[in-house]
Design an enzyme around this catalytic site. Structure first.
Site, mmCIF file in Angstrom:
data_model
loop_
_atom_site.group_PDB
_atom_site.id
_atom_site.type_symbol
_atom_site.label_atom_id
_atom_site.label_comp_id
_atom_site.label_asym_id
_atom_site.label_seq_id
_atom_site.Cartn_x
_atom_site.Cartn_y
_atom_site.Cartn_z
ATOM 1 N N PHE A 1 -32.074 -9.314 0.082
ATOM 2 C CA PHE A 1 -32.088 -7.930 -0.437
ATOM 3 C C PHE A 1 -33.504 -7.416 -0.679
ATOM 4 C CE2 PHE A 1 -27.748 -6.356 -0.962
ATOM 5 C CZ PHE A 1 -27.117 -7.423 -0.341
ATOM 6 N N GLY B 1 -26.390 2.272 1.006
ATOM 7 C CA GLY B 1 -25.218 3.152 0.957
ATOM 8 C C GLY B 1 -23.980 2.306 0.800
ATOM 9 N N ASP C 1 0.863 -1.179 0.000
ATOM 10 C CA ASP C 1 0.000 0.000 0.000
ATOM 11 C C ASP C 1 0.900 1.230 0.000
ATOM 12 O OD1 ASP C 1 -3.248 0.197 0.843
ATOM 13 O OD2 ASP C 1 -2.088 2.067 0.965
ATOM 14 N N ARG D 1 -18.490 5.206 4.368
ATOM 15 C CA ARG D 1 -18.560 5.805 3.030
ATOM 16 C C ARG D 1 -20.016 5.736 2.538
ATOM 17 N NH1 ARG D 1 -13.533 2.706 0.168
ATOM 18 N NH2 ARG D 1 -14.189 1.044 1.566
ATOM 19 N N ASN E 1 -24.113 -5.614 -8.956
ATOM 20 C CA ASN E 1 -24.390 -4.553 -7.977
ATOM 21 C C ASN E 1 -25.624 -3.738 -8.369
ATOM 22 O OD1 ASN E 1 -22.447 -5.243 -6.209
ATOM 23 N ND2 ASN E 1 -21.145 -3.459 -6.518
ATOM 24 N N ARG F 1 -18.914 -8.874 0.630
ATOM 25 C CA ARG F 1 -19.648 -7.804 1.312
ATOM 26 C C ARG F 1 -18.876 -7.413 2.555
ATOM 27 N NH1 ARG F 1 -24.509 -11.547 2.536
ATOM 28 N NH2 ARG F 1 -22.649 -12.827 2.723
ATOM 29 N N LYS G 1 -19.641 -7.559 -12.851
ATOM 30 C CA LYS G 1 -19.543 -6.897 -11.545
ATOM 31 C C LYS G 1 -20.573 -5.758 -11.429
ATOM 32 C CE LYS G 1 -18.315 -5.413 -7.668
ATOM 33 N NZ LYS G 1 -18.689 -6.136 -6.469
ATOM 34 N N CYS H 1 -19.815 0.880 -2.467
ATOM 35 C CA CYS H 1 -19.957 0.214 -3.765
ATOM 36 C C CYS H 1 -21.234 0.564 -4.524
ATOM 37 C CB CYS H 1 -19.861 -1.287 -3.578
ATOM 38 S SG CYS H 1 -18.213 -1.787 -3.076
HETATM 39 N N1 LIG Z 1 -15.193 -2.591 -0.190
HETATM 40 C C1 LIG Z 1 -15.882 -3.572 -0.761
HETATM 41 O O1 LIG Z 1 -16.765 -4.187 -0.147
HETATM 42 C C2 LIG Z 1 -15.623 -3.950 -2.185
HETATM 43 C C3 LIG Z 1 -16.144 -5.162 -2.665
HETATM 44 C C4 LIG Z 1 -15.924 -5.499 -4.006
HETATM 45 C C5 LIG Z 1 -15.183 -4.676 -4.826
HETATM 46 N N2 LIG Z 1 -14.675 -3.512 -4.317
HETATM 47 C C6 LIG Z 1 -13.851 -2.699 -5.201
HETATM 48 O O2 LIG Z 1 -12.484 -2.946 -4.857
HETATM 49 C C7 LIG Z 1 -11.702 -1.756 -4.986
HETATM 50 C C8 LIG Z 1 -11.048 -1.433 -3.658
HETATM 51 O O3 LIG Z 1 -12.070 -1.150 -2.720
HETATM 52 P P1 LIG Z 1 -11.753 -1.044 -1.163
HETATM 53 O O4 LIG Z 1 -13.061 -0.862 -0.484
HETATM 54 O O5 LIG Z 1 -10.862 -2.163 -0.761
HETATM 55 O O6 LIG Z 1 -10.940 0.323 -1.125
HETATM 56 P P2 LIG Z 1 -10.118 0.944 0.086
HETATM 57 O O7 LIG Z 1 -10.199 2.403 -0.065
HETATM 58 O O8 LIG Z 1 -10.520 0.295 1.369
HETATM 59 O O9 LIG Z 1 -8.624 0.461 -0.211
HETATM 60 C C9 LIG Z 1 -7.868 0.920 -1.284
HETATM 61 C C10 LIG Z 1 -6.412 0.923 -0.838
HETATM 62 O O10 LIG Z 1 -5.605 1.254 -1.958
HETATM 63 C C11 LIG Z 1 -4.540 2.070 -1.499
HETATM 64 N N3 LIG Z 1 -3.959 2.806 -2.626
HETATM 65 C C12 LIG Z 1 -4.476 3.876 -3.292
HETATM 66 N N4 LIG Z 1 -3.635 4.252 -4.265
HETATM 67 C C13 LIG Z 1 -2.589 3.400 -4.232
HETATM 68 C C14 LIG Z 1 -1.401 3.268 -4.991
HETATM 69 N N5 LIG Z 1 -1.124 4.112 -6.003
HETATM 70 N N6 LIG Z 1 -0.536 2.289 -4.673
HETATM 71 C C15 LIG Z 1 -0.814 1.436 -3.654
HETATM 72 N N7 LIG Z 1 -1.911 1.513 -2.899
HETATM 73 C C16 LIG Z 1 -2.795 2.475 -3.186
HETATM 74 C C17 LIG Z 1 -5.184 2.960 -0.445
HETATM 75 O O11 LIG Z 1 -4.221 3.526 0.433
HETATM 76 C C18 LIG Z 1 -6.117 1.959 0.242
HETATM 77 O O12 LIG Z 1 -5.491 1.335 1.346
HETATM 78 C C19 LIG Z 1 -12.689 -0.690 -5.487
HETATM 79 O O13 LIG Z 1 -12.631 -0.639 -6.881
HETATM 80 C C20 LIG Z 1 -14.040 -1.207 -5.035
HETATM 81 O O14 LIG Z 1 -15.096 -0.765 -5.832
HETATM 82 C C21 LIG Z 1 -14.860 -3.143 -3.022
HETATM 83 O O1 LIG Z 2 -32.211 -5.899 1.915
HETATM 84 C C1 LIG Z 2 -31.331 -5.038 1.994
HETATM 85 C C2 LIG Z 2 -29.956 -5.337 1.843
HETATM 86 C C3 LIG Z 2 -29.033 -4.299 1.927
HETATM 87 N N1 LIG Z 2 -29.436 -3.022 2.149
HETATM 88 C C4 LIG Z 2 -28.451 -1.929 2.182
HETATM 89 O O2 LIG Z 2 -27.643 -2.038 1.026
HETATM 90 C C5 LIG Z 2 -26.333 -1.546 1.282
HETATM 91 C C6 LIG Z 2 -25.286 -2.518 0.807
HETATM 92 O O3 LIG Z 2 -25.359 -3.700 1.574
HETATM 93 P P1 LIG Z 2 -24.472 -4.995 1.210
HETATM 94 O O4 LIG Z 2 -24.674 -5.339 -0.193
HETATM 95 O O5 LIG Z 2 -24.771 -6.032 2.213
HETATM 96 O O6 LIG Z 2 -22.994 -4.452 1.497
HETATM 97 P P2 LIG Z 2 -21.709 -4.127 0.608
HETATM 98 O O7 LIG Z 2 -20.547 -4.466 1.463
HETATM 99 O O8 LIG Z 2 -21.842 -2.756 0.075
HETATM 100 O O9 LIG Z 2 -21.716 -5.189 -0.594
HETATM 101 C C7 LIG Z 2 -22.164 -4.885 -1.912
HETATM 102 O O10 LIG Z 2 -21.173 -4.195 -2.635
HETATM 103 C C8 LIG Z 2 -19.913 -4.920 -2.725
HETATM 104 C C9 LIG Z 2 -18.924 -4.011 -3.429
HETATM 105 O O11 LIG Z 2 -19.062 -4.006 -4.805
HETATM 106 C C10 LIG Z 2 -20.166 -6.228 -3.480
HETATM 107 O O12 LIG Z 2 -18.932 -6.926 -3.587
HETATM 108 C C11 LIG Z 2 -21.212 -7.044 -2.730
HETATM 109 O O13 LIG Z 2 -21.490 -8.236 -3.455
HETATM 110 C C12 LIG Z 2 -22.489 -6.206 -2.597
HETATM 111 O O14 LIG Z 2 -23.459 -6.918 -1.839
HETATM 112 C C13 LIG Z 2 -26.284 -1.262 2.785
HETATM 113 O O15 LIG Z 2 -26.436 0.127 2.995
HETATM 114 C C14 LIG Z 2 -27.478 -2.014 3.345
HETATM 115 O O16 LIG Z 2 -28.012 -1.399 4.486
HETATM 116 C C15 LIG Z 2 -30.796 -2.729 2.306
HETATM 117 O O17 LIG Z 2 -31.180 -1.570 2.496
HETATM 118 N N2 LIG Z 2 -31.704 -3.757 2.226
#
Ligand SMILES: NC(=O)c1ccc[n+]([C@@H]2O[C@H](COP(=O)([O-])OP(=O)(O)OC[C@H]3O[C@@H](n4cnc5c(N)ncnc54)[C@H](O)[C@@H]3O)[C@@H](O)[C@H]2O)c1
Ligand SMILES: O=c1ccn([C@@H]2O[C@H](COP(=O)(O)OP(=O)(O)O[C@H]3O[C@H](CO)[C@@H](O)[C@H](O)[C@H]3O)[C@@H](O)[C@H]2O)c(=O)[nH]1
Length: 456
Positions: free
Chosen positions: A275, A283, A30, A353, A234, A171, A230, A286
């Site tokens: 869902f 919120g 990172d 977020r 979502n 999630r 993806k 994602c």
């Molecule tokens: N959070 C989730 O539930 C989730 C689930 C599925 C997909 N995603 C996707 O995965 C990606 C990452 O999401 P996240 O929630 O883990 O983000 P995050 O903000 O938690 O983590 C991103 C990390 O990348 C680092 N970073 C930024 N620029 C960098 C660089 N140039 N070199 C090295 N490190 C660097 C940041 O410091 C941070 O620690 C996004 O595209 C998001 O949409 C997130």
């Molecule tokens: O019946 C439901 C289910 C969820 N939520 C809301 O929906 C949002 C997202 O919830 P959830 O999907 O459980 O959490 P995330 O961690 O944001 O996960 C979503 O977003 C991720 C990032 O892309 C994906 O990887 C996951 O598959 C996808 O579920 C939250 O604010 C929940 O409160 C509702 O209001 N009603």
């Protein structure tokens, strides 16, 4: 296998720790040096159930390590994951600057050995090709040497790599469980060689040797389809929630109960129960950004995403409905004290977020209220980065003193388990707005409190 993970956030850290758990040698990188130092000392930068033990185990076994040096990761890994953030820009399109920076830097550090570069960040369709171009551009600025393991036919000086799309579906709040038990693994690959590397990487999942463990379906597609899968997943889930929220809004008007409606329609296997929880809207990091990004992709190609725009619009309105409900019950909001239970965008995470709770808190503050909030894991310092005037209580009950109304914004399991009699005694006013339909309505009403849920 030797794995590198670039971007050690929710996705990168969980992915790295889980891959180490199944025996891969993982180096996580990172560019946030403070985060890396904390991880090296065993401190977790995020709250995610089960993660700390997994990281400790991986580090203890010598399979997981942390660095802020990209060169060290590129040098180490056969498979390089890009897991940096792709937040929304003000116009809704994704900000890909971190992906761009990382892809170029990877190119600069390639040494001629074959690598698979895996896009796990959520990136728009076409990003696989774009990352390939950026890696090539980065590589052109250096003078690599071909060492052992180069591909036949690849000249010294040419970078030898393939880009793969491997979208993530975990999630927050159940990220470790989801990573070990995904519904499917999607690989968008541009070469058979890269596909084989990914199959081997995910062998524990797709060809498990543990008796009784079902193989996880592996979906292999072209790059563009994997990227689209993806966004489509979502967008569908967000639309499903906006749909039930719209039904909830109609239920309120006609005197029906959305919980009963959701339960019954969910019994239809084509619909399913998941869902379908009506509430204060979705919120998180994602859904908001990914639905907006898909709308933005449509626009780029001259297509109007009418359904997805409605999904976003219903969700915006849903948060405002919490304020309308308070106005209906309390009339004047100026000068009122409102307690909020839950700040995280969902339970079991510290992520705020695009948290609906913070948006509601901001609106209430703008309307002249005092807002006192509680969350089991979100700290005051975290909350104040987004809403500086928010007061934070040490306990859920402590938030109620002097409050004219309570609004439940996150369904943390501890809230419905609290003594409702004590809630009634501490609350100055009589109103409870249950923005997640998680409290027992009848019990609240028996105490002489006014219960206002969503769609019931
Ligand atoms: N959070 C989730 O539930 C989730 C689930 C599925 C997909 N995603 C996707 O995965 C990606 C990452 O999401 P996240 O929630 O883990 O983000 P995050 O903000 O938690 O983590 C991103 C990390 O990348 C680092 N970073 C930024 N620029 C960098 C660089 N140039 N070199 C090295 N490190 C660097 C940041 O410091 C941070 O620690 C996004 O595209 C998001 O949409 C997130
Ligand atoms: O019946 C439901 C289910 C969820 N939520 C809301 O929906 C949002 C997202 O919830 P959830 O999907 O459980 O959490 P995330 O961690 O944001 O996960 C979503 O977003 C991720 C990032 O892309 C994906 O990887 C996951 O598959 C996808 O579920 C939250 O604010 C929940 O409160 C509702 O209001 N009603």
């Amino acid at each position: 296998m030797k794995v590198g993970v670039i971007g050690t956030g929710y996705v990168g850290l969980v992915t790295g720790a889980c891959l180490a758990r199944v025996g891969h040698r993982v180096r996580c990188m990172d560019n946030d040096t403070a985060k890396v130092e904390r991880l090296q000392r065993g401190m977790m930068p995020i709250y995610e159930p089960g993660l700390e033990e997994l990281v400790r185990q991986g580090v203890g076994e010598g399979l997981l390590e942390f660095t802020d040096a990209l060169a060290a990761v590129v040098e180490h890994a056969e498979v390089l994951f890009i897991t940096v953030g792709t937040p929304s820009r003000p116009d809704g399109s994704p900000d890909l600057s971190a992906v761009r920076a990382v892809a170029r830097s990877i190119g600069q550090h390639l040494d001629g050995r074959y690598r698979v570069i895996v896009n796990k960040s959520t990136v728009p369709v076409g990003s696989g090709n774009w990352v390939r171009m950026l890696v090539e551009d980065g590589a052109r600025k250096t003078v690599p040497t071909l060492t052992d393991g180069g591909s036949p036919g690849v000249q010294a000086g040419e970078p030898d790599f393939n880009v793969v799309s491997n979208p993530e579906f975990l999630r927050e709040g159940s990220a470790v469980w989801d990573t070990f038990h995904p519904d499917r693994i999607v690989i968008g690959a541009e070469s058979g060689r890269a596909e084989q590397v990914m199959r081997e990487l995910y062998r524990h999942w797709v060809s498990p040797d543990e008796p009784g463990r079902e193989p996880v379906p592996l979906v292999v597609t072209d790059l563009a389809s994997a990227e689209m899968i993806k966004y489509a997943a979502n967008a569908f889930l967000a639309t499903k929630i906006s749909f039930i929220n719209e039904i909830a809004n109609i239920c309120e008007r006609v005197g029906a109960d959305v919980s009963r409606v959701a339960q019954a329609i969910g019994l239809d296997k084509r619909i399913g129960h998941q869902f379908l929880n009506a509430g204060a809207g979705w919120g998180g990091s994602c859904f908001p950004k990914d639905v907006s990004a898909l709308v933005s992709t449509g626009q780029e190609y001259g297509y109007e995403c009418a359904l997805l725009k409605a999904t976003l619009s219903v969700n915006d309105t849903q948060r405002k409905r919490i304020i309308e409900k308070l106005q209906r019950e309390l009339r004047i909001l100026k000068g009122r004290t409102i307690a909020i239970w839950g700040l995280a965008f969902k339970p079991h995470t510290d992520d705020i977020r695009s948290a609906p709770a913070l948006e509601v808190a901001n609106q209430l503050l703008n309307l002249g209220c005092r807002v006192v909030a509680h969350d089991p894991v979100v700290t005051a310092a975290q909350a104040h980065t987004q809403v500086p005037d928010l007061q934070i209580a040490d306990s859920a009950l402590g938030a109620l003193d002097q409050a004219d109304a309570l609004v439940v914004m996150t369904e943390w399991p501890e809230y419905p388990a609290l003594d409702l009699g004590e809630v009634g005694r501490r609350l100055r006013g009589r109103v409870i707005i249950d923005g997640r339909n998680c409290l027992k309505r009848e019990m609240v009403q028996e105490l002489g409190l006014v219960y206002v849920g969503i769609g019931r």
